[in-house]
Design an enzyme around this catalytic site. Structure first.
Site, PDB file in Angstrom:
ATOM      1  N   TRP A 117       9.680  42.338  -3.527  1.00 55.70           N
ATOM      2  CA  TRP A 117       9.110  42.734  -4.339  1.00 55.70           C
ATOM      3  C   TRP A 117       9.373  41.977  -5.962  1.00 55.70           C
ATOM      4  O   TRP A 117       8.629  41.491  -6.577  1.00 55.70           O
ATOM      5  CB  TRP A 117       8.714  44.131  -4.623  1.00 55.70           C
ATOM      6  CG  TRP A 117       7.702  44.635  -3.876  1.00 55.70           C
ATOM      7  CD1 TRP A 117       7.925  45.242  -2.359  1.00 55.70           C
ATOM      8  CD2 TRP A 117       6.262  44.724  -4.079  1.00 55.70           C
ATOM      9  NE1 TRP A 117       6.688  45.547  -1.993  1.00 55.70           N
ATOM     10  CE2 TRP A 117       5.798  45.191  -2.826  1.00 55.70           C
ATOM     11  CE3 TRP A 117       5.443  44.175  -5.092  1.00 55.70           C
ATOM     12  CZ2 TRP A 117       4.273  45.179  -2.515  1.00 55.70           C
ATOM     13  CZ3 TRP A 117       4.007  44.412  -4.904  1.00 55.70           C
ATOM     14  CH2 TRP A 117       3.432  44.858  -3.746  1.00 55.70           C
ATOM     15  N   TRP A 150       1.384  45.802 -17.754  1.00 56.70           N
ATOM     16  CA  TRP A 150       0.741  45.964 -16.668  1.00 56.70           C
ATOM     17  C   TRP A 150      -0.529  46.537 -16.850  1.00 56.70           C
ATOM     18  O   TRP A 150      -0.885  47.512 -17.769  1.00 56.70           O
ATOM     19  CB  TRP A 150       1.448  46.695 -15.534  1.00 56.70           C
ATOM     20  CG  TRP A 150       2.957  45.968 -15.210  1.00 56.70           C
ATOM     21  CD1 TRP A 150       4.050  46.382 -15.544  1.00 56.70           C
ATOM     22  CD2 TRP A 150       3.048  44.780 -14.674  1.00 56.70           C
ATOM     23  NE1 TRP A 150       5.209  45.501 -15.347  1.00 56.70           N
ATOM     24  CE2 TRP A 150       4.466  44.704 -14.724  1.00 56.70           C
ATOM     25  CE3 TRP A 150       2.210  43.897 -13.922  1.00 56.70           C
ATOM     26  CZ2 TRP A 150       5.138  43.402 -13.909  1.00 56.70           C
ATOM     27  CZ3 TRP A 150       2.933  42.623 -13.335  1.00 56.70           C
ATOM     28  CH2 TRP A 150       4.190  42.503 -13.470  1.00 56.70           C
ATOM     29  N   TRP A 178       4.523  46.001 -10.172  1.00 53.39           N
ATOM     30  CA  TRP A 178       5.438  45.928  -8.590  1.00 53.39           C
ATOM     31  C   TRP A 178       5.789  46.999  -8.273  1.00 53.39           C
ATOM     32  O   TRP A 178       6.063  47.121  -7.003  1.00 53.39           O
ATOM     33  CB  TRP A 178       6.236  44.659  -8.875  1.00 53.39           C
ATOM     34  CG  TRP A 178       7.297  44.679  -9.864  1.00 53.39           C
ATOM     35  CD1 TRP A 178       7.318  44.675 -11.242  1.00 53.39           C
ATOM     36  CD2 TRP A 178       8.612  45.528  -9.533  1.00 53.39           C
ATOM     37  NE1 TRP A 178       8.650  45.074 -11.505  1.00 53.39           N
ATOM     38  CE2 TRP A 178       9.447  45.525 -10.687  1.00 53.39           C
ATOM     39  CE3 TRP A 178       9.263  45.780  -8.234  1.00 53.39           C
ATOM     40  CZ2 TRP A 178      10.691  46.075 -10.603  1.00 53.39           C
ATOM     41  CZ3 TRP A 178      10.557  46.804  -8.234  1.00 53.39           C
ATOM     42  CH2 TRP A 178      11.377  46.471  -9.342  1.00 53.39           C
ATOM     43  N   ASN A 238       5.980  39.245   7.773  1.00 56.06           N
ATOM     44  CA  ASN A 238       6.610  38.886   6.514  1.00 56.06           C
ATOM     45  C   ASN A 238       5.630  37.818   5.330  1.00 56.06           C
ATOM     46  O   ASN A 238       5.853  38.221   4.414  1.00 56.06           O
ATOM     47  CB  ASN A 238       7.863  38.266   6.571  1.00 56.06           C
ATOM     48  CG  ASN A 238       8.568  37.942   5.524  1.00 56.06           C
ATOM     49  OD1 ASN A 238       8.790  38.780   4.813  1.00 56.06           O
ATOM     50  ND2 ASN A 238       9.230  36.925   5.228  1.00 56.06           N
ATOM     51  N   TRP A 266      19.530  36.246   3.386  1.00 52.18           N
ATOM     52  CA  TRP A 266      18.732  37.153   2.364  1.00 52.18           C
ATOM     53  C   TRP A 266      19.088  38.630   2.385  1.00 52.18           C
ATOM     54  O   TRP A 266      19.059  39.079   1.487  1.00 52.18           O
ATOM     55  CB  TRP A 266      17.123  36.721   2.479  1.00 52.18           C
ATOM     56  CG  TRP A 266      16.660  35.382   1.828  1.00 52.18           C
ATOM     57  CD1 TRP A 266      16.160  34.399   2.562  1.00 52.18           C
ATOM     58  CD2 TRP A 266      16.260  35.171   0.752  1.00 52.18           C
ATOM     59  NE1 TRP A 266      15.803  33.351   1.660  1.00 52.18           N
ATOM     60  CE2 TRP A 266      15.711  33.858   0.352  1.00 52.18           C
ATOM     61  CE3 TRP A 266      16.539  35.973  -0.578  1.00 52.18           C
ATOM     62  CZ2 TRP A 266      15.411  33.380  -0.802  1.00 52.18           C
ATOM     63  CZ3 TRP A 266      16.133  35.455  -1.637  1.00 52.18           C
ATOM     64  CH2 TRP A 266      15.669  34.176  -1.983  1.00 52.18           C
ATOM     65  N   GLU A 269      17.515  34.044   6.866  1.00 60.90           N
ATOM     66  CA  GLU A 269      16.906  35.308   6.725  1.00 60.90           C
ATOM     67  C   GLU A 269      17.952  36.395   6.820  1.00 60.90           C
ATOM     68  O   GLU A 269      17.805  37.410   6.020  1.00 60.90           O
ATOM     69  CB  GLU A 269      15.928  35.594   7.923  1.00 60.90           C
ATOM     70  CG  GLU A 269      14.648  34.590   7.754  1.00 60.90           C
ATOM     71  CD  GLU A 269      14.034  34.829   6.494  1.00 60.90           C
ATOM     72  OE1 GLU A 269      13.660  35.973   6.186  1.00 60.90           O
ATOM     73  OE2 GLU A 269      13.914  33.619   5.949  1.00 60.90           O
TER      74      GLU A 269
END
Length: 468
Positions: free
Chosen positions: A381, A305, A358, A340, A276, A273
């Site tokens: 995202w 969208w 998004w 999360n 990331w 993590e």
């Protein structure tokens, strides 16, 4: 030589290389923080994050005063006004060298470049450190010398670099004769009470010690179960730099002499993590368009969208008719934090079930999250929307009911946040509509969309873009 440190997202004294360097002289350095509320608002900073920042600044100011360092907090509304303010600060205090920890998003890089240009005209040195990451951008390269576009090979190489680093004593800034803290101006801009998060470096270090000492062994299993407290609860402190990644790595290093290899499963998962977190910061550094609201996979910016404000508002208010989605959104708007696993579920639902851009979800999260970090939020995202560098494959569309059954099997998390469903039996909690129809008082919302239909709609539109 008179030195100073300009604090930004590094509100700590331990393992802070910019502060450590600034304390190398015989006299105490000066310290300054610029509160840029107009820019923070443009960057969608949450009022609860601003309140938490202010409380951590108070704690930092006191901690620095005990070390003999005076922290001055100035209200400078915009990033564009910082170069002038910092030049004046340096002139008034005869500063010859300014120390900072680098930030990597585009506006921050431009701000720092403008500051460097202004200071260099007066022969004032700006010294950059990389205290916000374990491995600086550029230190992790492919064999072709390029930055990594995929997380897995990045993580592998990043760990090799970590293996070569020294994990000796923490960086402890030198102390001088204590001073009296000046106090802070009133918190500018909108703020929202953050007091359920205890502020301060000692609190953050205590949480880190508690997590590594007692909870991390169960982290791999518990981190996906939102009804449990299975995560580190450190994200808000990491976002402001109240605890640094170096301190976190040293805590893990104590668990394996071969660090970062040989860690127990839970610790290894948590280190991933942290990887990331760094991956997304490196991407910000190398790909400026990510800071401009553009997708990493440029062709996906052609997706059509739906401009469905009603569906978007249902999502924002936690009234989609999908219990796990609604629970997550209500946790976010009630507390300023969301588990999360729920961030992934709610993001996937907005983009793939509702076909909402998004970027709207990205901004909404930032406007509410106490731990809002632009690189991590943007990266998450783009991953969920299948438009990012290491995105989930576009044909992977979360089924919100299956996610609910898997990660909240007893419905405890749903019942905590969706009051209308408190009495629903576990058998029906993940899709309660048939059961609720038999009740005279049913005030839970109807589903805003039918998942199977929405999935096909999304896949059709995405294929048109990906395959022409």
């Amino acid at each position: 030589m008179r030195q100073a440190i300009w604090f930004r997202s590094d509100l700590r004294t331990l393992d802070n290389p910019a502060l450590f360097d600034a304390c190398n002289g015989e006299q105490p350095p000066l310290a300054v923080f610029f509160a840029c509320c107009e820019t923070w608002e443009r960057h969608n900073w949450a009022p609860i994050k601003i309140d938490f920042l202010w409380r951590n600044l108070e704690s930092l100011q006191q901690g620095l005063a005990e070390k003999g360092i005076q922290l001055e907090v100035q209200l400078v509304p915009k990033f564009s006004q910082v170069p002038g303010a910092i030049r004046q600060f340096c002139h008034e205090n005869h500063v010859e060298r300014m120390q900072i920890n680098a930030e990597y998003a585009l506006d921050e890089k431009r701000r720092d470049a403008a500051v460097e240009a202004v200071l260099s005209r007066d022969d004032i040195e700006l010294v950059r450190h990389h205290g916000n990451v374990l491995v600086a951008p550029g230190q992790v390269r492919t064999q072709q010398g390029e930055y990594y576009k995929k997380f897995t090979p990045f993580n592998r190489r990043w760990r090799q670099v970590l293996n070569e680093m020294n994990y000796g004593e923490p960086l402890q800034a030198h102390s001088f004769e204590p001073v009296i803290a000046k106090g802070l101006p009133n918190c500018p801009g909108k703020s929202r009470d953050s007091s359920h998060w205890v502020a301060g470096e000692q609190e953050a270090l205590g949480k880190l010690g508690q997590f590594v000492g007692h909870s991390i062994e169960n982290y791999q299993q518990a981190r996906d179960l939102p009804a449990q407290t299975g995560t580190s609860q450190l994200s808000a402190y990491l976002a402001l730099g109240v605890v640094g990644p170096q301190t976190a790595a040293r805590a893990l290093h104590s668990m394996s002499p071969e660090f970062p290899f040989g860690l127990p499963t839970g610790a290894d998962t948590w280190l991933t993590e942290l990887a990331w977190r760094e991956f997304y910061q490196h991407l910000m550094y190398f790909v400026p368009r990510l800071s401009k609201g553009e997708s990493f996979q440029t062709e996906t910016d052609r997706i059509q969208w739906l401009d469905d404000d009603n569906a978007f508002q249902c999502w924002c208010k936690g009234r989609t008719g999908y219990p796990i989605v609604d629970a997550g959104m209500r946790q976010l708007t009630s507390t300023g934090w969301m588990h999360n696993r729920l961030r992934m579920i709610t993001a996937n639902f907005l983009v793939k079930d509702l076909m909402v851009d998004w970027r709207k979800g990205e901004a909404f999260f930032m406007k509410h999250l106490i731990d809002g970090s632009f690189p991590a939020n943007n990266g998450g995202w783009q991953w969920s929307a299948s438009v990012g560098t290491d995105a989930v494959p576009y044909f992977r569309v979360f089924n919100p009911v299956r996610q609910s059954e898997k990660f909240d099997p007893d419905g405890d998390y749903i019942r905590k946040w969706v009051n209308e469903l408190k009495e629903v039996p576990t058998k029906h909690i993940h899709w309660p509509h048939s059961w609720l129809q038999q009740k005279s008082s049913n005030n839970y919302c109807e589903p805003v969309v039918e998942h199977r239909f929405a999935r096909e709609r999304f896949l059709t539109r995405f294929k048109q873009v990906k395959h022409g």
